[in-house]
Design a protein around this motif. Structure first.
Motif, PDB file in Angstrom:
ATOM      1  N   PHE A 126       0.147  -1.488   0.077  1.00 11.13           N
ATOM      2  CA  PHE A 126       0.208  -0.432   0.273  1.00 11.13           C
ATOM      3  C   PHE A 126       0.836   1.309   0.176  1.00 11.13           C
ATOM      4  CE2 PHE A 126      -2.834  -2.916   0.965  1.00 11.13           C
ATOM      5  CZ  PHE A 126      -5.027  -2.111   1.372  1.00 11.13           C
ATOM      6  N   THR A 127       0.641   2.596  -0.815  1.00 11.32           N
ATOM      7  CA  THR A 127       1.157   3.100  -0.996  1.00 11.32           C
ATOM      8  C   THR A 127       0.548   4.498   0.328  1.00 11.32           C
ATOM      9  OG1 THR A 127      -0.540   5.026  -2.077  1.00 11.32           O
ATOM     10  CG2 THR A 127       1.562   3.731  -3.237  1.00 11.32           C
ATOM     11  N   GLU A 128       1.003   5.070   1.232  1.00  5.46           N
ATOM     12  CA  GLU A 128       0.653   6.332   2.383  1.00  5.46           C
ATOM     13  C   GLU A 128      -0.725   6.971   2.117  1.00  5.46           C
ATOM     14  OE1 GLU A 128       1.940   6.657   5.262  1.00  5.46           O
ATOM     15  OE2 GLU A 128       3.109   5.242   4.620  1.00  5.46           O
ATOM     16  N   GLU A 129      -0.618   7.171   0.206  1.00  2.37           N
ATOM     17  CA  GLU A 129      -1.992   7.729  -0.443  1.00  2.37           C
ATOM     18  C   GLU A 129      -2.849   6.620  -0.015  1.00  2.37           C
ATOM     19  OE1 GLU A 129      -3.443   9.777  -4.064  1.00  2.37           O
ATOM     20  OE2 GLU A 129      -1.830   9.354  -4.134  1.00  2.37           O
ATOM     21  N   GLU A 130      -2.590   5.649  -0.191  1.00  2.00           N
ATOM     22  CA  GLU A 130      -4.139   4.581  -0.655  1.00  2.00           C
ATOM     23  C   GLU A 130      -4.361   4.391   1.076  1.00  2.00           C
ATOM     24  OE1 GLU A 130      -2.735   1.755  -4.464  1.00  2.00           O
ATOM     25  OE2 GLU A 130      -1.622   1.679  -2.197  1.00  2.00           O
ATOM     26  N   LYS A 131      -3.598   4.293   1.604  1.00  2.49           N
ATOM     27  CA  LYS A 131      -3.268   4.020   3.069  1.00  2.49           C
ATOM     28  C   LYS A 131      -4.136   5.081   3.891  1.00  2.49           C
ATOM     29  CE  LYS A 131       0.062   3.417   5.082  1.00  2.49           C
ATOM     30  NZ  LYS A 131       1.750   2.296   5.991  1.00  2.49           N
ATOM     31  N   LEU A 132      -4.378   6.856   3.065  1.00  2.00           N
ATOM     32  CA  LEU A 132      -5.094   7.786   3.861  1.00  2.00           C
ATOM     33  C   LEU A 132      -6.396   7.927   2.913  1.00  2.00           C
ATOM     34  CD1 LEU A 132      -5.147  10.027   5.508  1.00  2.00           C
ATOM     35  CD2 LEU A 132      -4.228  11.356   2.897  1.00  2.00           C
ATOM     36  N   THR A 133      -6.534   7.520   1.760  1.00  2.00           N
ATOM     37  CA  THR A 133      -8.203   7.003   1.144  1.00  2.00           C
ATOM     38  C   THR A 133      -8.544   5.762   1.987  1.00  2.00           C
ATOM     39  OG1 THR A 133      -6.673   7.509  -0.792  1.00  2.00           O
ATOM     40  CG2 THR A 133      -8.584   7.120  -0.951  1.00  2.00           C
ATOM     41  N   LEU A 134      -8.213   4.393   2.602  1.00  2.49           N
ATOM     42  CA  LEU A 134      -8.870   3.966   2.631  1.00  2.49           C
ATOM     43  C   LEU A 134      -9.540   4.256   4.212  1.00  2.49           C
ATOM     44  CD1 LEU A 134      -9.679   1.011   2.962  1.00  2.49           C
ATOM     45  CD2 LEU A 134      -7.708   0.140   4.019  1.00  2.49           C
ATOM     46  N   PHE A 135      -8.284   5.181   5.545  1.00  3.06           N
ATOM     47  CA  PHE A 135      -8.717   5.899   6.577  1.00  3.06           C
ATOM     48  C   PHE A 135     -10.059   6.203   6.181  1.00  3.06           C
ATOM     49  CE2 PHE A 135      -8.149   9.140   9.213  1.00  3.06           C
ATOM     50  CZ  PHE A 135      -8.587   8.330  10.619  1.00  3.06           C
ATOM     51  N   LEU A 136      -9.874   7.712   5.196  1.00  4.31           N
ATOM     52  CA  LEU A 136     -11.218   8.434   5.492  1.00  4.31           C
ATOM     53  C   LEU A 136     -12.543   7.577   4.810  1.00  4.31           C
ATOM     54  CD1 LEU A 136      -8.522  11.220   3.420  1.00  4.31           C
ATOM     55  CD2 LEU A 136      -9.949  11.357   5.769  1.00  4.31           C
ATOM     56  N   LEU A 137     -11.862   6.521   4.161  1.00  2.79           N
ATOM     57  CA  LEU A 137     -13.481   5.873   3.056  1.00  2.79           C
ATOM     58  C   LEU A 137     -14.110   5.262   4.478  1.00  2.79           C
ATOM     59  CD1 LEU A 137     -12.304   4.861  -0.398  1.00  2.79           C
ATOM     60  CD2 LEU A 137     -13.962   6.510   0.138  1.00  2.79           C
ATOM     61  N   LEU A 138     -13.125   4.353   4.822  1.00  2.00           N
ATOM     62  CA  LEU A 138     -13.111   3.924   6.503  1.00  2.00           C
ATOM     63  C   LEU A 138     -14.109   4.582   7.434  1.00  2.00           C
ATOM     64  CD1 LEU A 138     -11.377   1.200   7.071  1.00  2.00           C
ATOM     65  CD2 LEU A 138     -13.148   0.444   5.736  1.00  2.00           C
ATOM     66  N   GLN A 139     -13.993   6.109   7.699  1.00  2.00           N
ATOM     67  CA  GLN A 139     -13.993   7.205   8.756  1.00  2.00           C
ATOM     68  C   GLN A 139     -15.596   7.618   8.568  1.00  2.00           C
ATOM     69  OE1 GLN A 139     -11.677  10.882   8.607  1.00  2.00           O
ATOM     70  NE2 GLN A 139     -11.804  10.488  11.097  1.00  2.00           N
ATOM     71  N   LYS A 140     -15.697   8.182   7.192  1.00  2.00           N
ATOM     72  CA  LYS A 140     -16.880   7.423   6.699  1.00  2.00           C
ATOM     73  C   LYS A 140     -18.167   7.183   6.702  1.00  2.00           C
ATOM     74  CE  LYS A 140     -18.339  10.293   2.280  1.00  2.00           C
ATOM     75  NZ  LYS A 140     -17.519  10.417   0.825  1.00  2.00           N
ATOM     76  N   LEU A 141     -17.469   5.553   6.650  1.00  2.00           N
ATOM     77  CA  LEU A 141     -18.429   4.842   7.027  1.00  2.00           C
ATOM     78  C   LEU A 141     -19.004   4.562   8.624  1.00  2.00           C
ATOM     79  CD1 LEU A 141     -17.048   1.757   5.101  1.00  2.00           C
ATOM     80  CD2 LEU A 141     -19.325   2.766   4.848  1.00  2.00           C
TER      81      LEU A 141
END
Length: 159
Positions: A126-141
């Protein structure tokens, strides 16, 4: 996955992936944590005590949001295993201060290494950008679930 599948993915398939991930992660973590000699529920309690030295049993119950009976049983087992000590509070005899022993600290240290190792493997590639995107999406959920939880609470309060 082909593009057509990506455009029409069903919500429940995403939720299934999240649940499946959580189940697998828990199973793998438990497998590694078994090496420490402490059961999962006791492990969580041991970590809480490590971060809140001299906490009272009541404080632990509130911070972990677990029943007093469950905490009492786990504390007894941890004390019997030599991972923690309970000492009566000098100011208030009704309170016990709970501290972690050297044996308990070793388990916490071993556990931290396990967490770091598993986390690293989970996010391999995972890139840092992918981890950040995943984090933000999970936070939204999670925000959506929190909103649903609040609605359920207010429904119960109105009854």
């Amino acid at each position: 996955m082909d593009n057509d599948c990506m455009n029409n993915i069903e919500d429940r398939k995403i939720i299934y992936q999240l649940i499946n991930f959580a189940i697998k992660h828990k199973k793998i973590m438990q497998n590694y944590l078994d090496e420490t000699g402490v059961y999962q529920a006791q492990h969580r309690l041991l970590m809480e005590i490590f971060h809140n030295q001299n906490a009272s049993q009541n404080h632990i119950v509130k911070s972990m949001d677990v029943s007093a009976a469950t905490i009492a049983v786990s504390l007894k087992k941890l004390e019997k295993g030599g991972y923690i000590k309970k000492e009566m509070d000098e100011v208030d005899n009704r309170l016990n201060k709970i501290t972690i022993t050297e044996k308990g600290k070793k388990v916490v240290e071993q556990s931290k290494q396990i967490f770091d190792s598993v986390d690293g493997r989970v996010f391999e590639g995972f890139t840092e950008e992918e981890k950040l995107t995943l984090f933000l999406l999970l936070q939204k959920l999670n925000d959506n679930l929190n909103s649903m939880e609040d609605e359920l609470k207010s429904k119960k309060e109105r009854k």
